[in-house]
Write an enzyme that holds these catalytic residues in place. Structure first.
Site, PDB file in Angstrom:
ATOM      1  N   ASP A  71     -68.882  -1.750 -11.144  1.00  0.00           N
ATOM      2  CA  ASP A  71     -70.095  -2.565 -11.321  1.00  0.00           C
ATOM      3  C   ASP A  71     -69.852  -3.904 -12.004  1.00  0.00           C
ATOM      4  O   ASP A  71     -68.949  -4.069 -12.808  1.00  0.00           O
ATOM      5  CB  ASP A  71     -71.174  -1.778 -12.082  1.00  0.00           C
ATOM      6  CG  ASP A  71     -70.688  -1.239 -13.420  1.00  0.00           C
ATOM      7  OD1 ASP A  71     -69.496  -0.883 -13.528  1.00  0.00           O
ATOM      8  OD2 ASP A  71     -71.496  -1.176 -14.356  1.00  0.00           O
ATOM      9  N   GLU A 127     -70.676   1.658 -14.784  1.00  0.00           N
ATOM     10  CA  GLU A 127     -70.209   1.945 -16.147  1.00  0.00           C
ATOM     11  C   GLU A 127     -71.103   1.259 -17.172  1.00  0.00           C
ATOM     12  O   GLU A 127     -71.300   1.754 -18.278  1.00  0.00           O
ATOM     13  CB  GLU A 127     -68.757   1.463 -16.318  1.00  0.00           C
ATOM     14  CG  GLU A 127     -68.082   1.938 -17.603  1.00  0.00           C
ATOM     15  CD  GLU A 127     -68.536   1.192 -18.839  1.00  0.00           C
ATOM     16  OE1 GLU A 127     -68.775   1.849 -19.868  1.00  0.00           O
ATOM     17  OE2 GLU A 127     -68.673  -0.035 -18.800  1.00  0.00           O
TER      18      GLU A 127
HETATM   19 NI    NI Z   1     -66.371  -2.959 -18.883  1.00  0.00          NI
END
Ligand code: NI
Length: 386
Positions: A71, A127
């Site tokens: 991400d 994450e």
């Molecule tokens: Ni990171």
């Protein structure tokens, strides 16, 4: 593969990914891109919990996993480079594009390497966005049959090409809570006909700090922060309601489990004294990231053997940041570490719209991940023989 070939390959991958970043849980094109690369390496690939799991098997042995996160962040890219983000308001400002390139690089190198066992490659979503992608991948069975997992994060603040890590607790658990205190609204001049939620809340704020100073061991780190408090409507009205939100940081899992009940005890007592009521909503974020000693030592030894003793810096104290890699380490052994990614002057921080890294780190990280996987599988084979 030549060093130059590896560098060019990973640089191209990294730049492709960097120019089309996607936010957490929306990594559709990123996932398709990675999947194509993995299939190009003739790996078995499957979808799991919104991410990808690829597998490389050679003979019988242990299974070791390498993880990358996919991400980007909701930031406008401010870099003046040809590979800058083409997606307005979205930017790979944490280096996850580099993580993906390095794990792909390791997969490519391992394809040619000689080993017995399985290497699993995990590409996880989100994450940066709790509840994070790691939990969903874990639930979808991404770790099934995996003996150990390794992951890294680029770090602009440590010397280029060196690593930092720590055995045991390395990063904090980050939980979030909301407290609602309910009294009875009334006239500012007639307090005895009202229940003042502001006074009850004020006492609660102070009393909650006793969790840190009196109810838990001074040797275990605990932070309890009320970050926002809101209540009342006018100068002459007694507030009937107050809302508070805050954060709790811990390293010790046992202590972390105790905190909500201790908060309940304080809130119950304080509000009862005032004739007020309360609700507490406690949401657990990422758990503490706890590196397993044996795997942390394997990473340290692998780096020292290849790059020299000076290339490993052991963190004296854990970091207050959090990482959802911690979920994997709750289930199986493994190690997470930082890899220095910036050369020349002061590094630019993660989550800054100008964050970038020296691309020379890509082959270095890919080779390191390859060697860590090989070392682990080799050790497993020795143990099996013994
Ligand atoms: Ni990171």
């Amino acid at each position: 593969m030549t060093e130059d070939g590896l560098f060019k390959d990973l640089q191209e991958i990294r730049r492709d990914l960097h120019s089309r970043p996607e936010l957490g849980f929306q990594e559709v094109k990123t996932r398709a891109y990675i999947e194509e690369k993995l299939r190009g390496l003739q790996l078995e690939v499957r979808e799991a919990g919104g991410g990808l799991v690829a597998s490389l098997k050679k003979g019988r042995g242990k299974t070791v996993a390498l993880r990358a996160d996919m991400d980007a962040l909701p930031l406008q890219d401010e870099k003046d480079v040809p590979y800058a983000s083409k997606n307005p308001g979205v930017c790979h400002a944490c280096g996850h594009d580099g993580h993906m390139a390095m794990v792909l690089g390791a997969a490519n190198l391992l394809r040619e390497a000689d080993f017995a066992g399985e290497v699993r490659f995990l590409f996880q979503p989100a994450e940066e966005l709790p509840p994070g992608g790691a939990q969903a991948m874990r639930k979808a069975g991404a770790l099934g049959g995996v003996d150990a997992i390794f992951g890294l994060h680029l770090d602009p603040f440590i010397p280029f090409g060196s690593i930092t890590l720590r055995e045991g607790p390395m990063m904090a658990a980050a939980d979030r809570f909301e407290i609602h205190i309910k009294g009875k609204t009334g006239h500012g001049a007639i307090p005895h006909r009202a229940v003042d939620a502001v006074v009850a809340a004020s006492e609660a704020v102070g009393a909650l700090q006793a969790l840190v100073s009196r109810f838990t061991s001074p040797l275990e780190p605990l932070v309890l922060t009320i970050g926002k408090i809101q209540g009342g409507t006018a100068f002459n009205i007694i507030a009937g309601e107050v809302e508070m939100i805050g954060s709790v940081r811990t390293f010790n899992p046992g202590l972390r489990d105790e905190v909500p009940a201790l908060m309940e005890r304080v809130l119950k007592g304080v509000t009862a004294a005032h004739g007020a009521a309360y609700t507490l909503q406690y949401t657990r974020g990422y758990p503490p990231l706890i590196n397993h000693p044996e795997e942390a030592r394997l990473v340290r030894d692998t780096v020292e053997t290849r790059w020299g003793a000076g290339a490993v810096q052991i963190l004296e104290k854990p970091l207050m940041g959090s990482e959802d890699f911690a979920y994997y380490l709750e289930e199986i052994p493994g190690c997470f570490f930082f890899l220095g990614s910036y050369r020349g002057g002061e590094g630019i921080s993660w989550h800054n719209p100008r964050f970038d890294f020296d691309e020379e780190v890509l082959p270095r990280g890919a080779r390191l991940l390859e060697k860590i996987a090989l070392e682990y599988l080799e050790k497993g084979r020795e143990r099996g023989r013994g």
